[in-house]
Enzyme design. Sequence first.
Site, PDB file in Angstrom:
ATOM      1  CE1 TYR A 289       0.504  -6.494   0.370  1.00 25.74           C
ATOM      2  CE2 TYR A 289       1.948  -4.887   1.400  1.00 25.74           C
ATOM      3  CZ  TYR A 289       1.772  -6.087   0.751  1.00 25.74           C
ATOM      4  OH  TYR A 289       2.864  -6.865   0.502  1.00 25.74           O
TER       5      TYR A 289
ATOM      6  CE  LYS B 143      -0.948  -3.251 -11.010  1.00 31.13           C
ATOM      7  NZ  LYS B 143      -0.359  -2.889  -9.744  1.00 31.13           N
TER       8      LYS B 143
ATOM      9  CG  ASP C  28      -2.917  -7.973  -5.979  1.00 30.68           C
ATOM     10  OD1 ASP C  28      -3.207  -6.781  -5.731  1.00 30.68           O
ATOM     11  OD2 ASP C  28      -1.776  -8.439  -5.822  1.00 30.68           O
TER      12      ASP C  28
END
Lengths: 245, 522
Positions: free
Chosen positions: B265, B372, B300
Amino acid sequence: MHVIRPYGDTMDDGKVQLSFTLPVPDGARGREAARKLVLSWGFKDCEVVHSAPLSAEYSFYVAYGKTEASVDYDAVVADEASADASMSMDEVNEFIRRELGRKVVIVGACTGFDAHTVGIDAIMNMKGYNHHYGLERYSDMDAYNLGAQVPNEKLIDYALKVKADAVLISQVVTQKDTHIHNMTEFIELLEAKGLRERFICVAGGPRIGNKLAVELGFDVGFGRGTYADDVATFIVKRLAEKKKA
Amino acid sequence: MRTKLHLPKDRVDYARQLAQRITAPVAAFIDNHSSVTVERASLRLAGADGANADGVPVANLVVDQIRAADPALLEDGALRRYVNALVKTGEGVDGLNAKLAQGFDLMSLALGEPAAIEDKAAQLVEASASRIKDNRAHRDRKLEEFRDRNSKPLLYLIVATGNIYEDVKQAKAAAEQGADVIAVIRTTAQSLLDYVPFGPTTEGFGGTYATQENFRIMRAALDEVCEKQKRYILLTNYASGLCMPEIAAMGALERLDMMLNDSMYGILFRDINMYRTFVDQKFSRMINAYAGIIINTGEDNYLTTSDAFEKAYTVLASQFLNEQFGFRAGLPAKLQGLGHAFEMDPTIKNGFLYELSQAQMAREIFPEHPLKYMPPTKFMSGDVFKGYAMNTLFNFVSKATNQGIHLLGMLTEAVHTPFMMDRYLAVENAKYVMNSMEDFYDDVEFRKDGIIVRRAHDVLTQTINFMEEVEAIGMFDSIERGLFAEVKRPKDGGKGFEGLIKKGPGYFNPFEDYLARELGLS
């Protein structure tokens, strides 16, 4: 005069739907407090149709009110930068070739500490948003999306380096008015360097209006519901005006 | 678990092998390196806490002093000098921290006997290990005491006021409304600070600073709610960024239960140097693993940046990579909350079937992982009513595919940071949907030649093709060429590169050694 009021199911009934939280426990007293509050806002009638506890100390209300307030629609002027009919991507490209005869260079970034790139990405990235291609896709533009958390200084340096025609600034976070600070700083930096007239300055974000942006010294501001077409149309038309001037 | 998608086992195994092979050269690089934040995390575990009058944390002061004396000295690690100062001055950690905060330079002390330093370091390791073990035991005890009181999937809510004391009010209300997990979102840009601020904080933008004191304040508040609600409330914070291992260390010391921690990330979405991030994520995950903290990975983000339908395979590829990086840091499957999201364009015909397919695929490929699942954000608008409907479908998919951690969608996602009532409405929606379809999961099968099954097979194939390409090019070059998330990150570019440290032959880090032993990595 064209007087209008909210429409529920009958012309001019003035029905409005409300929901809010109160810092009191749920119960008959809370509901009565909610009703009195709604009446105190000038509503002539109020029905609290639902309440629920959010915790021991907070409660939630849904209410309907009836207002007699109205506006004269004929006297309303909208704060919108984009004309109702923006050009499509193909039309913009065609316009650039016809009116400017060279590529239009655009630099954009989310400035300051703001890390939310959704806005600038929706306008600039190839893919665009909601079937409106982004500026990177425009054949007659060179678009550079510098991403998030770009200092104003760096953005200006970059814009000079690539000889940008327009600079886009996206501001999503508005907590504690950080967007105003960032936008003001950008314009002040440009003015200090004597560069304000060098670029078309465009601001955008969900809570940026044209009025606010212009007050802060930008050429234009775009709010919610803006697509790349709107931004592109404004920029190329302004460039054509500048060229003629 | 009975399969509904009939994914070929050999292809799934092959995809895992690809992920292993892709991460192997990265792991080799990691093992030869440390970073300024890995050193500071180790110092924090040793007890280096506090800050000077300018707010510079003691852990940073130590690393900066060593670097200022001779940049090459950090190759030996920062612990040796800190522990040496404890031995030489005869101070405890609190006493030494106070002296350092007042300007004492620990490089003014000559290096003493290695044996004395190693003995003292062993005591410090023992002390922090015992505190973390106690935290873990406490959590296990409470989870056992309040067994079956949490929702399945766990309902996850975010607070973000900027003021830790205001956060506490919001978090308590959210927990009373039914949240199982509370995340305190960080202030904008904290991920780019190369230090962790000190003390309680009341000013933040779009979130609240992650500090050890803020962790402690929120933990204490939620523990109260646990007893009242007879439900263990998990506390979450965000590690990804320039201080991944330090935030992991603070979370381990203050009994956080989950930690946002993604192996890539920082590189892709925050432009942090790739070498630095890979080194940092490993040590942070070792700490998470030892503390029993569930990580949440950030897949995401691929979907908010790119198209969720077209780029679905990048999510699965990232899940495979995050899993391997996790295993390499000693993190078992049950602590891997691999991420994904419900982010397809709501106007796509059959979009719901594709979302269901993607979520079920993740469930079947990662059966033990507490997945998640993130709600729609990209296509949320000011039409809060439409948003509420989208969240209903999201809740349905999450329950129907037995996800692990369910981040509740807010109807006002595109409007403002959540009002208290927005969270309430989100919980009500989720509880209604999840109760009314409690056993749906066991009751349905999908047609073998139907849209849902075929879609999952296609995405798996695309994932394998993509990972084959990454393996051929190599991980570092793949990132440089923009194969992930369509962003190009140069190897020596990005933030924090100067904080990378090559381990020397005399590298001393008893915390790393201890964790590696305990986690079966050495």
